[in-house]
Design a protein around this motif. Structure first.
Motif, PDB file in Angstrom:
ATOM      1  N   LEU A  14       0.825  -1.212   0.000  1.00  0.00           N
ATOM      2  CA  LEU A  14       0.000   0.000   0.000  1.00  0.00           C
ATOM      3  C   LEU A  14       0.855   1.256   0.000  1.00  0.00           C
ATOM      4  N   GLN A  15       1.999   1.205   0.657  1.00  0.00           N
ATOM      5  CA  GLN A  15       2.910   2.346   0.663  1.00  0.00           C
ATOM      6  C   GLN A  15       3.427   2.619  -0.756  1.00  0.00           C
ATOM      7  N   ALA A  16       3.782   1.559  -1.484  1.00  0.00           N
ATOM      8  CA  ALA A  16       4.250   1.716  -2.861  1.00  0.00           C
ATOM      9  C   ALA A  16       3.130   2.263  -3.745  1.00  0.00           C
ATOM     10  N   LEU A  17       1.910   1.790  -3.561  1.00  0.00           N
ATOM     11  CA  LEU A  17       0.774   2.275  -4.344  1.00  0.00           C
ATOM     12  C   LEU A  17       0.508   3.745  -4.040  1.00  0.00           C
ATOM     13  N   ALA A  18       0.499   4.114  -2.765  1.00  0.00           N
ATOM     14  CA  ALA A  18       0.223   5.504  -2.385  1.00  0.00           C
ATOM     15  C   ALA A  18       1.242   6.453  -3.017  1.00  0.00           C
ATOM     16  N   SER A  19       2.515   6.095  -2.971  1.00  0.00           N
ATOM     17  CA  SER A  19       3.554   6.930  -3.559  1.00  0.00           C
ATOM     18  C   SER A  19       3.342   7.063  -5.069  1.00  0.00           C
ATOM     19  N   THR A  20       2.973   5.980  -5.712  1.00  0.00           N
ATOM     20  CA  THR A  20       2.724   5.998  -7.155  1.00  0.00           C
ATOM     21  C   THR A  20       1.540   6.899  -7.489  1.00  0.00           C
ATOM     22  N   LEU A  21       0.468   6.815  -6.704  1.00  0.00           N
ATOM     23  CA  LEU A  21      -0.710   7.652  -6.966  1.00  0.00           C
ATOM     24  C   LEU A  21      -0.390   9.128  -6.807  1.00  0.00           C
ATOM     25  N   VAL A  22       0.422   9.475  -5.820  1.00  0.00           N
ATOM     26  CA  VAL A  22       0.829  10.875  -5.643  1.00  0.00           C
ATOM     27  C   VAL A  22       1.611  11.348  -6.869  1.00  0.00           C
ATOM     28  N   ARG A  23       2.551  10.520  -7.343  1.00  0.00           N
ATOM     29  CA  ARG A  23       3.344  10.901  -8.519  1.00  0.00           C
ATOM     30  C   ARG A  23       2.454  11.082  -9.750  1.00  0.00           C
ATOM     31  N   LEU A  24       1.488  10.196  -9.945  1.00  0.00           N
ATOM     32  CA  LEU A  24       0.606  10.309 -11.101  1.00  0.00           C
ATOM     33  C   LEU A  24      -0.265  11.553 -11.018  1.00  0.00           C
ATOM     34  N   GLU A  25      -0.747  11.857  -9.821  1.00  0.00           N
ATOM     35  CA  GLU A  25      -1.543  13.079  -9.668  1.00  0.00           C
ATOM     36  C   GLU A  25      -0.699  14.306 -10.000  1.00  0.00           C
ATOM     37  N   ARG A  26       0.533  14.337  -9.513  1.00  0.00           N
ATOM     38  CA  ARG A  26       1.416  15.484  -9.787  1.00  0.00           C
ATOM     39  C   ARG A  26       1.769  15.592 -11.257  1.00  0.00           C
ATOM     40  N   ARG A  27       1.660  14.505 -11.999  1.00  0.00           N
ATOM     41  CA  ARG A  27       1.905  14.535 -13.442  1.00  0.00           C
ATOM     42  C   ARG A  27       0.671  14.984 -14.218  1.00  0.00           C
ATOM     43  N   GLY A  28      -0.427  15.249 -13.501  1.00  0.00           N
ATOM     44  CA  GLY A  28      -1.601  15.821 -14.141  1.00  0.00           C
ATOM     45  C   GLY A  28      -2.644  14.849 -14.632  1.00  0.00           C
ATOM     46  N   TYR A  29      -2.642  13.629 -14.112  1.00  0.00           N
ATOM     47  CA  TYR A  29      -3.664  12.677 -14.533  1.00  0.00           C
ATOM     48  C   TYR A  29      -4.976  12.971 -13.827  1.00  0.00           C
ATOM     49  N   ALA A  30      -6.069  12.831 -14.556  1.00  0.00           N
ATOM     50  CA  ALA A  30      -7.397  13.048 -13.991  1.00  0.00           C
ATOM     51  C   ALA A  30      -7.950  11.762 -13.380  1.00  0.00           C
ATOM     52  N   PHE A  31      -7.525  10.609 -13.935  1.00  0.00           N
ATOM     53  CA  PHE A  31      -8.044   9.318 -13.503  1.00  0.00           C
ATOM     54  C   PHE A  31      -6.907   8.307 -13.412  1.00  0.00           C
ATOM     55  N   VAL A  32      -6.997   7.437 -12.414  1.00  0.00           N
ATOM     56  CA  VAL A  32      -6.100   6.286 -12.329  1.00  0.00           C
ATOM     57  C   VAL A  32      -6.976   5.064 -12.080  1.00  0.00           C
ATOM     58  N   VAL A  33      -6.815   4.068 -12.942  1.00  0.00           N
ATOM     59  CA  VAL A  33      -7.506   2.799 -12.789  1.00  0.00           C
ATOM     60  C   VAL A  33      -6.469   1.809 -12.265  1.00  0.00           C
ATOM     61  N   VAL A  34      -6.731   1.254 -11.099  1.00  0.00           N
ATOM     62  CA  VAL A  34      -5.799   0.342 -10.427  1.00  0.00           C
ATOM     63  C   VAL A  34      -6.332  -1.072 -10.560  1.00  0.00           C
ATOM     64  N   GLU A  35      -5.519  -1.952 -11.127  1.00  0.00           N
ATOM     65  CA  GLU A  35      -5.905  -3.363 -11.246  1.00  0.00           C
ATOM     66  C   GLU A  35      -5.158  -4.146 -10.178  1.00  0.00           C
ATOM     67  N   GLY A  36      -5.918  -4.746  -9.284  1.00  0.00           N
ATOM     68  CA  GLY A  36      -5.313  -5.468  -8.174  1.00  0.00           C
ATOM     69  C   GLY A  36      -5.329  -4.595  -6.930  1.00  0.00           C
ATOM     70  N   PHE A  37      -4.372  -4.792  -6.031  1.00  0.00           N
ATOM     71  CA  PHE A  37      -4.308  -4.044  -4.770  1.00  0.00           C
ATOM     72  C   PHE A  37      -5.662  -4.097  -4.055  1.00  0.00           C
ATOM     73  N   THR A  38      -6.207  -5.284  -3.950  1.00  0.00           N
ATOM     74  CA  THR A  38      -7.553  -5.518  -3.424  1.00  0.00           C
ATOM     75  C   THR A  38      -7.781  -4.921  -2.044  1.00  0.00           C
ATOM     76  N   THR A  39      -6.755  -4.882  -1.185  1.00  0.00           N
ATOM     77  CA  THR A  39      -6.946  -4.380   0.178  1.00  0.00           C
ATOM     78  C   THR A  39      -6.791  -2.870   0.296  1.00  0.00           C
ATOM     79  N   ALA A  40      -6.485  -2.193  -0.804  1.00  0.00           N
ATOM     80  CA  ALA A  40      -6.320  -0.735  -0.759  1.00  0.00           C
ATOM     81  C   ALA A  40      -7.643  -0.066  -0.390  1.00  0.00           C
ATOM     82  N   PRO A  41      -7.580   0.958   0.444  1.00  0.00           N
ATOM     83  CA  PRO A  41      -8.810   1.667   0.833  1.00  0.00           C
ATOM     84  C   PRO A  41      -9.248   2.648  -0.259  1.00  0.00           C
TER      85      PRO A  41
END
Length: 173
Positions: free
Chosen positions: A103-130
């Motif tokens: 989850l820590q790796a996913l959270a860091s990735t989502l922050v980076r993608l948001e800062r790159r200007g993405y409007a949407f992120v579709v995550v496949e897997g990471f079933t336990t992510a909140p």
């Protein structure tokens, strides 16, 4: 001073071979009509995504933390941090300490993608992510970490509407 979140994130959760990737393929072009889309895929085993002996592979094995390759058609980056050793947050600080490195790796990735200007992120897997979750196949709603916002049996337009109505991502705790 942090900015208000702007990226909408949805997780697709289901057993292997239940249709998650097919659903990603259907959602991405529909969401792209509303803004930039990125995807994140949880992979449960190590793979080599770079060709041993290629210049980018040699850069990485020489010790570069991130290697960026730019071709006439694609740009890609390879970082040395994964689920076992999550990458630092983009501002250089680690995200809140957690025993769940995935989850820590996913959270860091989502922050980076948001800062790159993405409007949407579709995550496949990471079933336990909140994260808001679309159930695929016969996944038990109690087995996911986020609120269920749809099912793969819903129409694609209904799923897109549900994603458009999501609140922008708050930090993963």
């Amino acid at each position: 001073m942090s900015q208000e979140p702007t990226v909408r994130v949805v997780c697709l959760a289901g057993p292997s071979d239940s249709g998650k990737t097919t659903l990603v393929e259907q959602l991405v072009p529909k969401l792209a009509a509303y803004g930039r889309v990125a995807t994140v895929k949880s992979i449960h085993h190590d793979i080599e995504i770079d060709t041993p002996g290629a210049d980018t592979h040699r850069h990485r094995t020489a010790g570069a933390e991130t290697v960026v390759g730019i071709t006439p058609e694609l740009t890609f980056d390879i970082s040395t941090h994964g689920k076992r050793d999550p990458p630092p947050a983009p501002d250089g600080d680690r995200l809140p300490e957690s025993n769940d490195h995935e989850l820590q790796a996913l959270a860091s990735t989502l922050v980076r993608l948001e800062r790159r200007g993405y409007a949407f992120v579709v995550v496949e897997g990471f079933t336990t992510a909140p994260l808001p979750t679309i159930l695929v196949g016969d996944r038990d709603p109690a087995a996911v970490g986020g609120e269920v916002v749809g099912h793969s049996t819903d129409g694609i337009d209904d799923l897109v509407e549900a994603i458009l109505e999501l609140e922008p991502l708050a930090p993963l705790e």
